[in-house]
Design a protein around this motif. Sequence first.
Motif, PDB file in Angstrom:
ATOM      1  N   GLU A 154       0.467   4.453  -6.049  1.00  0.00           N
ATOM      2  CA  GLU A 154       0.514   3.706  -5.730  1.00  0.00           C
ATOM      3  C   GLU A 154       1.961   3.074  -7.240  1.00  0.00           C
ATOM      4  OE1 GLU A 154      -3.104  -0.137  -7.125  1.00  0.00           O
ATOM      5  OE2 GLU A 154      -3.332   1.465  -7.982  1.00  0.00           O
TER       6      GLU A 154
ATOM      7  N   SER B  33       1.954   9.720   8.956  1.00  0.00           N
ATOM      8  CA  SER B  33       0.208   8.618   8.959  1.00  0.00           C
ATOM      9  C   SER B  33       0.451   7.840  10.003  1.00  0.00           C
ATOM     10  CB  SER B  33       0.752   8.183   7.697  1.00  0.00           C
ATOM     11  OG  SER B  33       0.803   9.044   6.705  1.00  0.00           O
TER      12      SER B  33
ATOM     13  N   VAL C  83       0.461  -1.081  -0.196  1.00  0.00           N
ATOM     14  CA  VAL C  83       0.082  -0.170   0.013  1.00  0.00           C
ATOM     15  C   VAL C  83       1.000   1.373   0.558  1.00  0.00           C
ATOM     16  CG1 VAL C  83      -1.650   1.427   1.020  1.00  0.00           C
ATOM     17  CG2 VAL C  83      -1.966  -1.461   0.829  1.00  0.00           C
TER      18      VAL C  83
ATOM     19  N   THR D 183      -6.475   2.195  12.199  1.00  0.00           N
ATOM     20  CA  THR D 183      -7.453   1.380  10.773  1.00  0.00           C
ATOM     21  C   THR D 183      -7.123  -0.151  10.654  1.00  0.00           C
ATOM     22  OG1 THR D 183      -7.548   3.025   9.203  1.00  0.00           O
ATOM     23  CG2 THR D 183      -7.399   1.212   8.047  1.00  0.00           C
TER      24      THR D 183
ATOM     25  N   GLN E  41      -2.781   7.069  11.307  1.00  0.00           N
ATOM     26  CA  GLN E  41      -4.510   6.804  10.871  1.00  0.00           C
ATOM     27  C   GLN E  41      -3.638   5.305  10.081  1.00  0.00           C
ATOM     28  OE1 GLN E  41      -4.169   6.081   6.918  1.00  0.00           O
ATOM     29  NE2 GLN E  41      -5.856   5.249   7.070  1.00  0.00           N
TER      30      GLN E  41
ATOM     31  N   LEU F 295       0.495   5.277  -1.022  1.00  0.00           N
ATOM     32  CA  LEU F 295      -0.300   6.720  -1.191  1.00  0.00           C
ATOM     33  C   LEU F 295      -0.817   7.277  -3.035  1.00  0.00           C
ATOM     34  CD1 LEU F 295      -0.829   9.575   1.024  1.00  0.00           C
ATOM     35  CD2 LEU F 295      -2.256   8.105   0.641  1.00  0.00           C
TER      36      LEU F 295
ATOM     37  N   PHE G 116      -2.188  -1.125  -3.152  1.00  0.00           N
ATOM     38  CA  PHE G 116      -3.395  -0.426  -3.057  1.00  0.00           C
ATOM     39  C   PHE G 116      -3.240   1.269  -2.326  1.00  0.00           C
ATOM     40  CE2 PHE G 116      -4.375  -5.177  -2.043  1.00  0.00           C
ATOM     41  CZ  PHE G 116      -5.548  -5.125  -2.778  1.00  0.00           C
ATOM     42  N   THR G 117      -4.072   1.715  -3.248  1.00  0.00           N
ATOM     43  CA  THR G 117      -3.817   3.050  -2.462  1.00  0.00           C
ATOM     44  C   THR G 117      -4.366   3.588  -0.809  1.00  0.00           C
ATOM     45  OG1 THR G 117      -5.510   4.047  -3.486  1.00  0.00           O
ATOM     46  CG2 THR G 117      -3.226   3.726  -4.971  1.00  0.00           C
ATOM     47  N   ASP G 118      -5.328   2.914  -0.763  1.00  0.00           N
ATOM     48  CA  ASP G 118      -6.198   2.942   0.868  1.00  0.00           C
ATOM     49  C   ASP G 118      -5.875   1.091   1.591  1.00  0.00           C
ATOM     50  OD1 ASP G 118      -8.235   3.703   2.239  1.00  0.00           O
ATOM     51  OD2 ASP G 118      -9.192   1.479   1.644  1.00  0.00           O
ATOM     52  N   LEU G 119      -5.480   1.456   2.647  1.00  0.00           N
ATOM     53  CA  LEU G 119      -5.421   0.383   3.698  1.00  0.00           C
ATOM     54  C   LEU G 119      -6.590  -0.767   3.972  1.00  0.00           C
ATOM     55  CD1 LEU G 119      -2.862  -1.089   5.392  1.00  0.00           C
ATOM     56  CD2 LEU G 119      -3.881   0.542   7.106  1.00  0.00           C
ATOM     57  N   SER G 120      -7.638   0.060   4.393  1.00  0.00           N
ATOM     58  CA  SER G 120      -8.969  -0.499   3.969  1.00  0.00           C
ATOM     59  C   SER G 120      -9.156  -1.665   3.435  1.00  0.00           C
ATOM     60  CB  SER G 120      -9.628   0.075   4.867  1.00  0.00           C
ATOM     61  OG  SER G 120      -9.841   0.913   6.329  1.00  0.00           O
ATOM     62  N   THR G 121      -9.059  -1.161   1.641  1.00  0.00           N
ATOM     63  CA  THR G 121      -9.140  -1.537   0.617  1.00  0.00           C
ATOM     64  C   THR G 121      -8.186  -2.896   0.474  1.00  0.00           C
ATOM     65  OG1 THR G 121      -9.932   0.171  -0.643  1.00  0.00           O
ATOM     66  CG2 THR G 121      -9.421  -2.146  -1.593  1.00  0.00           C
TER      67      THR G 121
END
Length: 336
Positions: free
Chosen positions: A38, A78, A34, A85, A81, A36, A55-60
């Motif tokens: 990609e 960061s 991951v 998360t 966050q 920001l 990915f660019t999003d950790l939740s995804t």
Amino acid sequence: MALHKVVVAGCGGMANEWLDYAAQRENVEIVGLVDLFEEAAKKMAQKRGLNVPTFTDLSTALSQTGANLVFDVTIPASHKQIATTALQAGAHVFGEKPMAETLADAQEVLAVASGSGKRYSVMQNRRYLKHIRALSSFLASGAIGTVGSLHADFFLGPHFGGFRETMASPLILDMAIHTFDQARFLSGADPVSVYCHEYNPAGSWYAGNASAICIFEMSDGSVFSYRGSWSAQGAGTSWESDWRVTGSQGTAKWDGDNRPVAEVVEGEEGFIRPGKLVEVPDIWTGREGHFGCLDNMFEALEQDRPAETDCTDNIKSVSMVFGALESARTGQKVML
């Protein structure tokens, strides 16, 4: 042996050391990267020969990979966050220091970790050096009696360029946590109060305060003093500082590079009591640096116990940093 499915958050240079470690561990599988940006994640995957999604999003990333552990090697801004998360998604976190950019944020992360039932361990690689492990064990043995004070001198002149040279408090905020954490490790005590004077001496190439003097009172009654500068050119100390620890029966010294030495008082007479040199035995058989710290993190996770640098412990080192900054701002002693 449980399989650790790992997502790596942050694909800058620091990620390489963590990925080197993961490659050596049979029960670790990297399942996603991951960042920001990609493209940075894709370049890291290609460089490391990893056939994993980016990915660019950790939740995804967590929901799509089923990861149960996150390596947080993002920038400090960061960390809060990323950690919250991951923990709220049911994953453990191993991350670079600091826990967060403010004490309030670090305390919030601690609360999330405590409520999640998951582990959050922080990288304090400078605890994992054979000489500091030797000195810690030597002091704990009582070889120099009861420790009354610890003193650390840190004087270097690195020309980093970049963000450090524009920070308001580069030394305290970016570096001093290593030495503060080492003082806790060596003394076995926690901070009670701090008085700190920050300043920027003549000749400094930093915009902010590149030098500081701190006095910490510790929970066992001892005192830890820190003198440091990142704009001290010539006659530099090691990155581990130059240490002197005084006890009721002697003194131990460590220059940060070589094996510690000690002198213990002999006899009970004389204006200056004579001393004898005592060997400080090397006892550490584990690995050093990042790998040693990660070994401890994984061992603790697999034994379902807090790591040595679990967030519940590391918050005390974080408090030393932000307490020092508050003292420097107010000119007052700050209780921790």
